[in-house]
Design an enzyme around this catalytic site. Sequence first.
Site, PDB file in Angstrom:
ATOM      1  N   HIS A  66       0.809  -1.229   0.000  1.00  0.00           N
ATOM      2  CA  HIS A  66       0.000   0.000   0.000  1.00  0.00           C
ATOM      3  C   HIS A  66       0.840   1.275   0.000  1.00  0.00           C
ATOM      4  O   HIS A  66       0.710   2.090  -0.908  1.00  0.00           O
ATOM      5  CB  HIS A  66      -0.956   0.028   1.203  1.00  0.00           C
ATOM      6  CG  HIS A  66      -1.521   1.390   1.467  1.00  0.00           C
ATOM      7  ND1 HIS A  66      -2.680   1.830   0.879  1.00  0.00           N
ATOM      8  CD2 HIS A  66      -1.059   2.433   2.205  1.00  0.00           C
ATOM      9  CE1 HIS A  66      -2.915   3.080   1.259  1.00  0.00           C
ATOM     10  NE2 HIS A  66      -1.940   3.459   2.065  1.00  0.00           N
ATOM     11  N   GLU A 111     -23.302  18.663   5.438  1.00  0.00           N
ATOM     12  CA  GLU A 111     -22.413  19.829   5.409  1.00  0.00           C
ATOM     13  C   GLU A 111     -21.072  19.538   4.733  1.00  0.00           C
ATOM     14  O   GLU A 111     -20.537  20.368   3.992  1.00  0.00           O
ATOM     15  CB  GLU A 111     -22.173  20.347   6.837  1.00  0.00           C
ATOM     16  CG  GLU A 111     -23.413  20.918   7.514  1.00  0.00           C
ATOM     17  CD  GLU A 111     -24.299  19.824   8.127  1.00  0.00           C
ATOM     18  OE1 GLU A 111     -23.879  18.645   8.164  1.00  0.00           O
ATOM     19  OE2 GLU A 111     -25.417  20.165   8.577  1.00  0.00           O
ATOM     20  N   HIS A 162     -25.462  24.883  19.504  1.00  0.00           N
ATOM     21  CA  HIS A 162     -25.628  25.639  18.269  1.00  0.00           C
ATOM     22  C   HIS A 162     -24.905  26.987  18.279  1.00  0.00           C
ATOM     23  O   HIS A 162     -24.877  27.672  17.261  1.00  0.00           O
ATOM     24  CB  HIS A 162     -27.124  25.874  17.999  1.00  0.00           C
ATOM     25  CG  HIS A 162     -27.831  24.644  17.495  1.00  0.00           C
ATOM     26  ND1 HIS A 162     -27.749  23.438  18.147  1.00  0.00           N
ATOM     27  CD2 HIS A 162     -28.602  24.442  16.397  1.00  0.00           C
ATOM     28  CE1 HIS A 162     -28.466  22.535  17.475  1.00  0.00           C
ATOM     29  NE2 HIS A 162     -28.979  23.128  16.405  1.00  0.00           N
TER      30      HIS A 162
HETATM   31  C1  LIG Z   1      -9.459  11.109   5.513  1.00  0.00           C
HETATM   32  C2  LIG Z   1      -8.258  10.255   5.475  1.00  0.00           C
HETATM   33  N1  LIG Z   1      -8.005   9.428   6.494  1.00  0.00           N
HETATM   34  C3  LIG Z   1      -6.892   8.658   6.501  1.00  0.00           C
HETATM   35  C4  LIG Z   1      -6.005   8.734   5.473  1.00  0.00           C
HETATM   36  C5  LIG Z   1      -4.738   7.885   5.499  1.00  0.00           C
HETATM   37  N2  LIG Z   1      -4.847   6.823   4.502  1.00  0.00           N
HETATM   38  C6  LIG Z   1      -4.317   6.922   3.288  1.00  0.00           C
HETATM   39  S1  LIG Z   1      -4.650   5.610   2.305  1.00  0.00           S
HETATM   40  C7  LIG Z   1      -5.513   4.849   3.547  1.00  0.00           C
HETATM   41  C8  LIG Z   1      -6.127   3.492   3.323  1.00  0.00           C
HETATM   42  C9  LIG Z   1      -6.930   3.511   2.118  1.00  0.00           C
HETATM   43  O1  LIG Z   1      -7.364   2.256   1.763  1.00  0.00           O
HETATM   44  P1  LIG Z   1      -7.806   2.056   0.275  1.00  0.00           P
HETATM   45  O2  LIG Z   1      -8.578   3.206  -0.180  1.00  0.00           O
HETATM   46  O3  LIG Z   1      -8.437   0.727   0.204  1.00  0.00           O
HETATM   47  O4  LIG Z   1      -6.435   2.109  -0.486  1.00  0.00           O
HETATM   48  P2  LIG Z   1      -5.533   0.917  -1.011  1.00  0.00           P
HETATM   49  O5  LIG Z   1      -4.677   0.478   0.138  1.00  0.00           O
HETATM   50  O6  LIG Z   1      -6.430  -0.142  -1.493  1.00  0.00           O
HETATM   51  O7  LIG Z   1      -4.731   1.566  -2.082  1.00  0.00           O
HETATM   52  C10 LIG Z   1      -5.530   5.640   4.676  1.00  0.00           C
HETATM   53  C11 LIG Z   1      -6.177   5.245   5.942  1.00  0.00           C
HETATM   54  C12 LIG Z   1      -6.292   9.619   4.430  1.00  0.00           C
HETATM   55  N3  LIG Z   1      -5.477   9.784   3.388  1.00  0.00           N
HETATM   56  N4  LIG Z   1      -7.431  10.354   4.441  1.00  0.00           N
END
Ligand SMILES: Cc1ncc(C[n+]2csc(CCOP(=O)(O)OP(=O)(O)O)c2C)c(N)n1
Length: 666
Positions: free
Chosen positions: A266, A416, A478
């Site tokens: 990843h 929102e 609020h």
């Molecule tokens: C709002 C948010 N929370 C956490 C992250 C950190 N983050 C980046 S990729 C990821 C996991 C994403 O999983 P997936 O979309 O399945 O990606 P894949 O490993 O399959 O490429 C996380 C938690 C982020 N970029 N944005």
Amino acid sequence: MTDTTSSIERDMANAIRALAMDAVQKANSGHPGMPMGMAEIAVALWGRHLRHNPANAAWPNRDRFVLSNGHGSMLLYALLHLTGHDLPMEELKRFRQLHSKTPGHPEYGCAPGVETTTGPLGQGLSNAVGMAIAERILAAEFNRPGFPVIDHFTYAFAGDGCLMEGISHEACSLAGTLGLGKLIVLYDDNGISIDGHVEGWFTDDTPARFAAYGWDVIPNIDGHDVEAVDAAIRAAQGVTDRPSLLCCKTVIGKGSPNKAGSHEAHGAPLGEAEVAATRAALGWHYPPFEIPAHVYRAWDARARGAALERAWRETVDGYARAHPALAAELERRLAGRLPANWDAATRALVGQTAAKGETIATRKASQNAIEGLAKVLPELVGGSADLAGSNLTLWSGARPIGRTGGGNYLHYGVREFAMAGIVNGLALHGGVVPFGATFLVFADYARNALRLSALMRIRAIEVFTHDSIGLGEDGPTHQSVEQIASLRLIPHMDVWRPADTVETMVAWIAAVERGDGPTSLVLTRQNVPFQPRDAAALAAIRRGGYVLADASGARAVVIATGSEVALAIGAKAQLAADGIPIRVVSMPCAEVFDRQDAAYREAVLPQGLPRVAVEAGVTDYWRKYVGLDGAVVGLDRFGESAPGPELFKHFGITVEAVTAAVKRLV
Ligand SMILES: Cc1ncc(C[n+]2csc(CCOP(=O)(O)OP(=O)(O)O)c2C)c(N)n1
Ligand SMILES: [Mg+2]
């Protein structure tokens, strides 16, 4: 499933894999797994469908592409490079380095062809929804028989993370209700997120979920079979009354013998040994950052892109002959220019507002401003998150956007965060000037999208009403206390908190005229008195802070915003009676004031005079103006449920409190 991908398309996909793993390896950081897993999906979409022109990435009728799973940025950079956009290999070699066009996550404005900044998962989906809405609005307004001058798809890639995020529910639920038929989302269903296999935290029946939103869903696509993905895209293009979700089964890090299918692919370099093993396994025998000519040729989209834009320009030329006025208006809109009569019209509006001198709530003054501005600014697209009657965002010419056709008003529902992301998508698409609205306290729900609007420096306008304890009986849940200060903390965000009808009109005009960032308009629920001012003061509102009421020999300056300006004016009268002349500075927008030259700022806030600030919110922010020796009349605790006027007394935000604060300092 049998893979019917041709050998050249296999090479096209492997070029993406190689560029992604090599760039991540060179940077020693980044995310190779997603680009390697979505490579064939990218071949199907970018190789066979996406209508873009590498020589002119901003061609207005291009298909929009949003990489919502922005950690896979190398996928987008590889595609832009390979198809012939102005993103040379040198930039791919400088992936994630200072001032490169290839930052860690795609950033709007860095490389041509990056339509929006993504990385905060799920938000790209909301941007894509906004872009698809903009397309619908403009198509309904401008297309004429034989002249489909606005006619494009919006495609998004999304991963498990995007679909786990709550904003995907908000945005996709609304997209289903609106029947956005030209929105096509390709879901990278690889069963992996950072912590590992998703079974422990993500077991939704995603196809059923999207079907329940009213989407067209194509499940179980083999995401490594270009033909299968292509067939799904074609089918989705044919569904015109609903958005489409294409669920593509993929293997993260596909091609890597030891890391494919694992979360290890990843977000970390594969490692030199695994990169070599992957090359061998793929049969990709070229050195890092070298793409063979036959692969470049296969990817090259320049001729097709130029032809697409040329054909569109011919359509527009014919349109201009048949519908000259419409064509001129479309050209203006797409160029993002304000109407020719804008300056005269807005000057007149300010003058009329000043002449009327009404004592009303600034939310009402905002509605009056919208009413006036919408007549000159047909591209205004408003909306509220189910608070139209409280935010006062409807105007006489508002036409709600429904399942078909266009309009200029979005009933966002109680969403929102998606609203702010959709506003960003509308602004990024171009041709419209969008605003969204909710209670100020719920700006926190939208916050990361507000932050991205500022990072992207786009013209997103947020209307935030019910701005303090002044809203009264709804109570502390609020009543904003910290939101104004926290919005001011966002770089490039202009926060206007006008004191009366005239400041509200000026704030709105400034928000529309601002070309390089978003604006938050912070407005009262309760009535505020009109402040008479001379011509100089009227003209100076534009400067963000100005002398509203002066006194010769002033011994202190009281700085106030919004509903508290009236308290400062009251204190001035009381202090005058006690022989203490003071100056009152109204500071509707501190960011704009801070951008004024030093001489102006010194003229408004002279060195050496003690300063008191008054604002019904947390006090820390004002220390930068009043210093440690000054005083701030504000509220460093949560509010209470009671009538607004009683609360101002209870919390000591009163004329008497301001008067006493000045007396302590002089
Ligand atoms: C709002 C948010 N929370 C956490 C992250 C950190 N983050 C980046 S990729 C990821 C996991 C994403 O999983 P997936 O979309 O399945 O990606 P894949 O490993 O399959 O490429 C996380 C938690 C982020 N970029 N944005
Ligand atoms: Mg995943």
